[in-house]
Design a protein around this motif. Structure first.
Motif, short mmCIF file in Angstrom:
data_model
loop_
_atom_site.label_atom_id
_atom_site.label_comp_id
_atom_site.label_asym_id
_atom_site.label_seq_id
_atom_site.Cartn_x
_atom_site.Cartn_y
_atom_site.Cartn_z
N GLY A 88 -5.67 -3.62 -0.88
CA GLY A 88 -3.95 -4.65 -1.42
C GLY A 88 -4.64 -5.58 -1.83
N HIS A 89 -3.48 -6.69 -2.15
CA HIS A 89 -4.04 -7.25 -3.62
C HIS A 89 -3.05 -8.82 -2.92
N PHE A 90 -3.04 -9.78 -3.91
CA PHE A 90 -2.60 -10.98 -3.45
C PHE A 90 -0.96 -11.01 -4.02
N ILE A 110 0.99 3.63 2.97
CA ILE A 110 2.07 2.70 3.43
C ILE A 110 1.96 1.32 2.90
N GLU A 111 3.00 0.75 2.86
CA GLU A 111 2.34 -1.16 1.94
C GLU A 111 3.26 -1.85 3.25
N ASP A 112 2.54 -3.42 3.17
CA ASP A 112 3.45 -4.28 3.85
C ASP A 112 2.80 -5.20 3.21
N PRO A 152 9.53 -6.11 -10.59
CA PRO A 152 8.08 -6.58 -10.85
C PRO A 152 7.25 -4.89 -11.62
N TYR A 153 7.33 -3.94 -11.55
CA TYR A 153 6.80 -2.68 -11.77
C TYR A 153 7.77 -1.52 -11.63
N HIS A 154 7.29 -0.50 -12.96
CA HIS A 154 8.16 0.63 -12.49
C HIS A 154 7.90 1.16 -11.05
N SER A 155 9.04 1.94 -10.54
CA SER A 155 8.95 2.31 -9.20
C SER A 155 8.47 3.72 -9.07
N ILE A 156 7.01 3.52 -8.14
CA ILE A 156 6.41 4.65 -8.41
C ILE A 156 7.16 5.69 -6.67
N ILE A 157 7.72 7.01 -7.48
CA ILE A 157 8.55 7.92 -6.87
C ILE A 157 8.09 8.94 -7.05
N SER A 185 8.32 -8.37 -4.48
CA SER A 185 7.81 -7.57 -3.01
C SER A 185 7.79 -6.41 -3.41
N ASP A 186 6.42 -5.53 -2.72
CA ASP A 186 5.59 -4.57 -3.70
C ASP A 186 5.33 -3.86 -1.76
N ILE A 187 6.16 -2.53 -1.76
CA ILE A 187 6.78 -2.21 -0.69
C ILE A 187 6.56 -0.68 -0.86
N VAL A 191 2.80 -9.26 -9.41
CA VAL A 191 2.41 -8.40 -8.53
C VAL A 191 1.05 -8.20 -8.22
N HIS A 192 0.25 -8.48 -9.02
CA HIS A 192 -1.34 -8.60 -8.81
C HIS A 192 -1.59 -10.17 -8.55
N ASP A 193 -0.93 -10.84 -7.81
CA ASP A 193 -1.14 -12.07 -8.00
C ASP A 193 -2.84 -12.38 -8.39
N ILE A 230 -1.09 -4.71 2.50
CA ILE A 230 -2.01 -3.92 3.45
C ILE A 230 -1.43 -2.68 2.68
N GLU A 231 -2.11 -1.89 2.52
CA GLU A 231 -1.53 -0.67 1.38
C GLU A 231 -2.86 0.43 1.65
N PRO A 232 -2.92 0.67 3.11
CA PRO A 232 -4.46 2.02 3.20
C PRO A 232 -3.40 3.93 2.86
N ILE A 235 6.98 7.03 -2.09
CA ILE A 235 8.32 6.02 -3.01
C ILE A 235 7.37 4.30 -2.70
N ASP A 236 6.66 3.40 -3.62
CA ASP A 236 5.84 2.78 -4.02
C ASP A 236 6.96 1.45 -5.01
N ALA A 237 7.72 1.19 -4.10
CA ALA A 237 8.54 0.53 -5.32
C ALA A 237 9.04 -1.28 -4.35
N LEU A 259 -2.16 8.46 -8.49
CA LEU A 259 -1.74 6.88 -7.37
C LEU A 259 -0.61 6.22 -8.12
N HIS A 260 -0.24 6.35 -9.77
CA HIS A 260 0.67 5.05 -10.19
C HIS A 260 1.06 6.13 -11.04
N TYR A 261 2.10 7.01 -10.76
CA TYR A 261 2.61 8.18 -11.16
C TYR A 261 3.61 6.91 -12.14
N1 GLY Z 1 2.77 -0.95 -6.61
C1 GLY Z 1 1.25 -1.00 -7.35
C2 GLY Z 1 0.29 -1.99 -5.82
O1 GLY Z 1 0.66 -1.44 -4.64
O2 GLY Z 1 -0.92 -2.04 -6.01
#
Ligand code: GLY
Ligand code: MN
Ligand code: MN
Length: 431
Positions: free
Chosen positions: A333-335, A410-412, A208-213, A251-253, A340-342, A371-373, A240-242, A222-224
């Motif tokens: 966070g977001h929808f 940390i994002e769920d 859904p998006y370029h992995s951030i590693i 998914s967006d974790i 991914v950002h619905d 939920i991603e503080p 890692i945000d992937a 933030l969006h490395y």
């Molecule tokens: N992966 C982008 C975001 O967490 O919003």
């Protein structure tokens, strides 16, 4: 969940769309709607195309991410016909007419050309999609009030959509486990990405998006967007945000890992993880997401104080002076859904003091939110605070020590249920 169960849910999902579209088309005075799949644009002055992910409203019905030059016609009774681009093309693999169960609800016809289907259209036709594809079609192009109604239809997910997002979490969880192992074995960002892709079985272009590693200080960008091919001499941290896309749904974790021996950073991860879990548990119908975001700032203030990054001020003053924003500059966070950002996340504008917040709803059953503080050491945000009147309250020595670890997120992905919430990520990835 088995494929056949998901297939059965998909039929119910399409029936739900048929009824909802019939209502919406009637309310807006249309006989039918033609939805373009879109197509990838070519790179400027080049014969190569970008990768195509698909138009959200087209995916809402079909889930066919990556399908181009195709059209879906829905009439005011909810009847749906897909005109699938099936060109004769010996350069590329081409689509063939699917025989999946959903074709029991959507009639599928192949057509060789990319143009809109050559059929008798009803008089009052709405046409939606990327203007690059749809602007030559006769009809009302992307009418704003209709689009807004269709966006709002995507806010509450059907059981099928929840099952897809859950499955996208299950696959991504394997990738996150592999990424953590690779990091602890000394891998570079590039190698961690390979480990993630191998474990998820999904090439990055389809994600859904370029992995951030990010390793070390890169974890604080933030969006490395790069992957270093060499490991740092002293690996200290991994962020890692992937995610993964499954049948069109994302998914967006995010997970953050400290290297062995990084005890202060590990303690900070532990503190942020407790806050993140409390916020996930607070998700419930009727909860105002903007309040949850503010609660997150209070929690970050408490963590800054407990970890001695900030001293003297009480938690409220740390928030009111904008110090938490320098450590946590994005929204909670977001929808999450087909995008991914619905869509339709902001029925109200973001609060003036939190312009980056993408979600301003009171929560309702069926919504899926992230939920991603985060807590970061971002020089361009911290230096003005350190050099200003509030610099006296910040622990420069500790900030200097930890800034080489970059930051933590940390994002769920969390489903709002009638009774409260279901965490779609932690059932597959508990840590
Ligand atoms: N992966 C982008 C975001 O967490 O919003
Ligand atoms: Mn996110
Ligand atoms: Mn993310």
């Amino acid at each position: 969940m088995s494929d056949s169960r998901i297939d059965a849910l998909q039929l119910e999902h399409i029936e739900h769309l048929q009824a909802a579209y019939a209502d919406i088309l009637n309310q807006h005075g249309y006989d039918a709607i033609l939805i373009g799949s879109g197509a990838a644009p070519m790179r400027y002055a080049d014969d190569q195309a970008h990768h195509h992910h698909g138009y959200g409203h087209f995916l809402h019905w079909t889930g066919l991410a990556g399908t181009e030059h195709s059209w879906l016609l829905v009439d005011k009774d909810g009847g749906a016909r897909l005109f699938l681009h099936t060109p004769v093309d010996f350069w590329h693999a081409t689509a063939s007419i699917p025989d999946a169960p959903w074709t029991q609800r959507i009639d599928v016809t192949g057509q060789p050309g990319p143009e809109a289907p050559d059929i008798d259209y009803p008089e009052r036709l709405a046409v939606i999609g990327d203007p690059a594809q749809v602007s030559d079609v006769k009809g009302d192009l992307n009418p704003a009030t209709l689009l807004s109604a269709l966006d709002n239809l995507r806010v509450a997910k059907t059981p099928y959509e929840v099952a897809c997002i859950d499955h996208a979490n299950a696959i991504a969880a394997k990738g996150h486990e592999a990424a953590r192992e690779a990091f602890l074995a000394g891998a570079s960002e590039f190698e961690i990405n390979l480990a993630y892709q191998r474990a998820t079985g999904q090439r990055e272009a389809l994600a859904p998006y370029h992995s951030i590693i990010g390793l070390n200080d890169h974890a604080g960008i933030l969006h490395y967007q790069y992957y270093d091919t060499r490991s740092p001499a002293r690996p200290r941290s991994l962020l890692i945000d992937a995610g993964v896309r499954y049948r069109g749904y994302c998914s967006d974790i995010t997970r953050t890992t400290a290297a062995p021996g990084e005890n202060r950073f590990q303690a900070l991860i532990g503190g942020l993880e407790s806050l993140q879990k409390r916020l996930c548990e607070a998700v419930a119908p009727g909860v105002d997401y903007m309040e949850l975001h503010r609660r997150c700032h209070q929690g970050i203030a408490a963590l800054l104080k407990a970890s001695e990054l900030v001293h003297t001020l009480d938690d409220n003053a740390i928030v009111e002076r904008g110090i938490t924003r320098a450590f946590f500059p994005h929204g909670l966070g977001h929808f999450l859904g087909i995008q991914v950002h619905d869509v339709a996340g902001k029925p109200r504008p973001s609060p003036e003091d939190h312009p980056a917040l993408r979600l301003t709803h009171c929560l309702k059953p069926g919504m899926v939110v992230t939920i991603e503080p985060g807590l970061y050491f971002i020089p361009s945000l911290l230096e003005p605070v350190l050099d200003g009147p509030d610099g006296q309250y910040l622990n420069r020595t500790l900030i200097d020590e930890l800034k080489g670890c970059g930051g933590i997120r940390i994002e769920d992905n969390v489903l709002v249920t009638e009774a409260g919430a279901r965490n779609l990520t932690r059932t597959h990835l508990p840590v």
